[in-house]
Design an enzyme around this catalytic site. Structure first.
Site, PDB file in Angstrom:
ATOM      1  N   SER A 143       7.556   5.858  13.037  1.00  0.00           N
ATOM      2  CA  SER A 143       6.218   5.319  13.080  1.00  0.00           C
ATOM      3  C   SER A 143       5.303   6.590  13.854  1.00  0.00           C
ATOM      4  CB  SER A 143       5.896   3.823  13.521  1.00  0.00           C
ATOM      5  OG  SER A 143       4.564   3.646  13.624  1.00  0.00           O
ATOM      6  N   TYR A 156       7.566  -3.429  18.984  1.00  0.00           N
ATOM      7  CA  TYR A 156       7.354  -2.415  18.035  1.00  0.00           C
ATOM      8  C   TYR A 156       7.374  -1.059  18.528  1.00  0.00           C
ATOM      9  CZ  TYR A 156       5.988  -0.349  13.451  1.00  0.00           C
ATOM     10  OH  TYR A 156       5.782   0.344  12.272  1.00  0.00           O
TER      11      TYR A 156
HETATM   12  P1  NAD Z   1       7.242  -3.871   4.188  1.00  0.00           P
HETATM   13  O1  NAD Z   1       6.889  -5.154   4.854  1.00  0.00           O
HETATM   14  O2  NAD Z   1       6.266  -3.742   2.964  1.00  0.00           O
HETATM   15  O3  NAD Z   1       8.664  -3.755   3.935  1.00  0.00           O
HETATM   16  C1  NAD Z   1       9.654  -4.056   4.814  1.00  0.00           C
HETATM   17  C2  NAD Z   1      10.939  -4.176   4.194  1.00  0.00           C
HETATM   18  O4  NAD Z   1      11.868  -4.724   5.052  1.00  0.00           O
HETATM   19  C3  NAD Z   1      11.172  -5.343   3.106  1.00  0.00           C
HETATM   20  O5  NAD Z   1      11.908  -4.866   2.011  1.00  0.00           O
HETATM   21  C4  NAD Z   1      11.624  -6.271   3.728  1.00  0.00           C
HETATM   22  O6  NAD Z   1      12.428  -7.233   3.007  1.00  0.00           O
HETATM   23  C5  NAD Z   1      12.576  -5.708   4.508  1.00  0.00           C
HETATM   24  N1  NAD Z   1      13.121  -6.322   5.544  1.00  0.00           N
HETATM   25  C6  NAD Z   1      12.310  -6.764   6.817  1.00  0.00           C
HETATM   26  N2  NAD Z   1      13.415  -7.488   7.566  1.00  0.00           N
HETATM   27  C7  NAD Z   1      14.723  -7.265   7.019  1.00  0.00           C
HETATM   28  C8  NAD Z   1      16.008  -7.710   7.475  1.00  0.00           C
HETATM   29  N3  NAD Z   1      16.081  -8.430   8.552  1.00  0.00           N
HETATM   30  N4  NAD Z   1      16.973  -7.398   6.907  1.00  0.00           N
HETATM   31  C9  NAD Z   1      16.781  -6.743   5.444  1.00  0.00           C
HETATM   32  N5  NAD Z   1      15.498  -6.113   5.317  1.00  0.00           N
HETATM   33  C10 NAD Z   1      14.450  -6.559   5.891  1.00  0.00           C
HETATM   34  O7  NAD Z   1       6.746  -2.965   5.172  1.00  0.00           O
HETATM   35  P2  NAD Z   1       6.390  -1.381   5.184  1.00  0.00           P
HETATM   36  O8  NAD Z   1       5.125  -1.104   5.813  1.00  0.00           O
HETATM   37  O9  NAD Z   1       6.786  -0.798   3.718  1.00  0.00           O
HETATM   38  O10 NAD Z   1       7.724  -0.727   6.373  1.00  0.00           O
HETATM   39  C11 NAD Z   1       8.665  -0.096   5.994  1.00  0.00           C
HETATM   40  C12 NAD Z   1       8.993   0.762   7.297  1.00  0.00           C
HETATM   41  O11 NAD Z   1       7.921   1.736   7.612  1.00  0.00           O
HETATM   42  C13 NAD Z   1       9.302  -0.160   8.558  1.00  0.00           C
HETATM   43  O12 NAD Z   1      10.116   0.260   9.469  1.00  0.00           O
HETATM   44  C14 NAD Z   1       7.695   0.245   9.412  1.00  0.00           C
HETATM   45  O13 NAD Z   1       7.871  -0.167  10.719  1.00  0.00           O
HETATM   46  C15 NAD Z   1       7.638   1.500   9.041  1.00  0.00           C
HETATM   47  N6  NAD Z   1       5.902   1.897   9.087  1.00  0.00           N
HETATM   48  C16 NAD Z   1       5.293   1.236   8.305  1.00  0.00           C
HETATM   49  C17 NAD Z   1       3.643   1.544   8.556  1.00  0.00           C
HETATM   50  C18 NAD Z   1       2.555   0.942   8.004  1.00  0.00           C
HETATM   51  O14 NAD Z   1       1.533   1.313   7.996  1.00  0.00           O
HETATM   52  N7  NAD Z   1       3.073   0.070   6.965  1.00  0.00           N
HETATM   53  C19 NAD Z   1       3.368   2.642   9.475  1.00  0.00           C
HETATM   54  C20 NAD Z   1       4.477   3.395  10.032  1.00  0.00           C
HETATM   55  C21 NAD Z   1       5.805   2.700  10.045  1.00  0.00           C
END
Ligand code: NAD
Length: 261
Positions: A143, A156
């Site tokens: 991130s 986080y």
């Molecule tokens: P999201 O909530 O759409 O997806 C998260 C995924 O992780 C889902 O498939 C969920 O089922 C899975 N998950 C959560 N807990 C779990 C567990 N205990 N075991 C197995 N799977 C689990 O979120 P996203 O935004 O797509 O995030 C994905 C990654 O990207 C994360 O690591 C997040 O920190 C990172 N990220 C997101 C953003 C953003 O703005 N959305 C920015 C930077 C980084």
């Protein structure tokens, strides 16, 4: 770019960024192991759709990324089925927003386990087979918060800074073995993870939800738009391609200029 005959395991790929990354690798010919939570029928629909659309094998493993034994079993199963995990994408993550003194201890523990420790567990399980083949790609979805902090996101930001450190360390350990390890550092991407934190951020900052989107979220990003999941998936595919063989130990910002300030 083709990944025909290769296997990509993407944690947390039932939603958001992970689903876009899994879709991209399937569309480029890779077999895919999906993982993550959600409605079983919905997940089966995604699995069957990806397999049928792209003519690849797609499996689903419901391992909980906070449980080391389940993580190890998931990687072992993938290796037994496909021979190796050629491309490992550590993406599963959760978020919680609160002032540090009110931060629930169980939320801290869950975020460190799912957002940081799970990557350690998948990497340690997947590396022996990668080393044996002299090839492999590890991509950690970190991130912008792996590089800079924001208030009210202590767990986080700590976990994501940890992912950056893990990325660099693993990259150094396997640098001569044909294996790369990099972190992608997205800015704000409009996924359920971000949608869910808007009400809590509004509470913590005493703002309306509209103000949070404008003044907190998009204010951070000079492009003034959300990063698209496909843009993150494109970088992941590039990192797994031969042209990226000399990119390792890197933290790659995909944040609309956020970290340039
Ligand atoms: P999201 O909530 O759409 O997806 C998260 C995924 O992780 C889902 O498939 C969920 O089922 C899975 N998950 C959560 N807990 C779990 C567990 N205990 N075991 C197995 N799977 C689990 O979120 P996203 O935004 O797509 O995030 C994905 C990654 O990207 C994360 O690591 C997040 O920190 C990172 N990220 C997101 C953003 C953003 O703005 N959305 C920015 C930077 C980084």
């Amino acid at each position: 770019m083709s990944f025909k005959g290769k296997t990509a395991l993407v944690t947390g790929s039932t939603s958001g960024i992970g689903l876009a990354v899994a879709t991209r690798f399937a569309s480029l010919g890779a077999n895919v192991v999906l993982n993550g939570f959600g409605d079983a029928a919905e997940i089966e629909k995604i699995r069957a759709f990806l397999a049928a659309t792209h003519g690849v094998e797609v499996t689903y493993d419901g391992a909980d990324m906070s449980k080391p034994a389940e993580i190890a079993a998931m990687v072992e199963k993938a290796i037994a089925r496909f021979g190796a995990v050629d491309i490992l994408v550590n993406n599963a993550g959760i978020q919680f927003v609160s002032p540090v003194e009110d931060f629930p201890i169980e939320k801290w523990d869950a975020i460190i386990a799912i957002n940081l420790s799970s990557s350690f567990h998948t990497i340690r399980a997947a590396l022996p087979a990668m080393k044996a083949r002299g090839a492999g790609t590890i991509i950690n979805i970190a991130s912008a918060h792996a590089l800079i902090a924001s208030p009210f996101k202590s767990a986080y930001v700590s976990a994501k800074h940890g992912v950056a450190g893990l990325t660099k360390t693993v990259a150094l350990e396997v640098a001569e073995m044909g294996i790369t390890c990099n972190a992608i550092c997205p800015g704000y991407v409009l996924t359920p993870l971000v949608e869910k934190q808007i009400p809590d951020t509004a509470k913590a900052r005493n703002m309306t939800e509209e103000e949070v989107i404008k003044k907190v979220i998009l204010e951070a990003q000079p492009t003034k738009r959300f990063v698209k999941v496909e843009e993150v998936a494109g970088i992941a595919a590039f990192l797994a391609s031969p042209d990226a063989a000399s990119i390792t130990g890197a933290t790659i910002s995909v944040d609309g200029g956020w970290s340039a300030r």
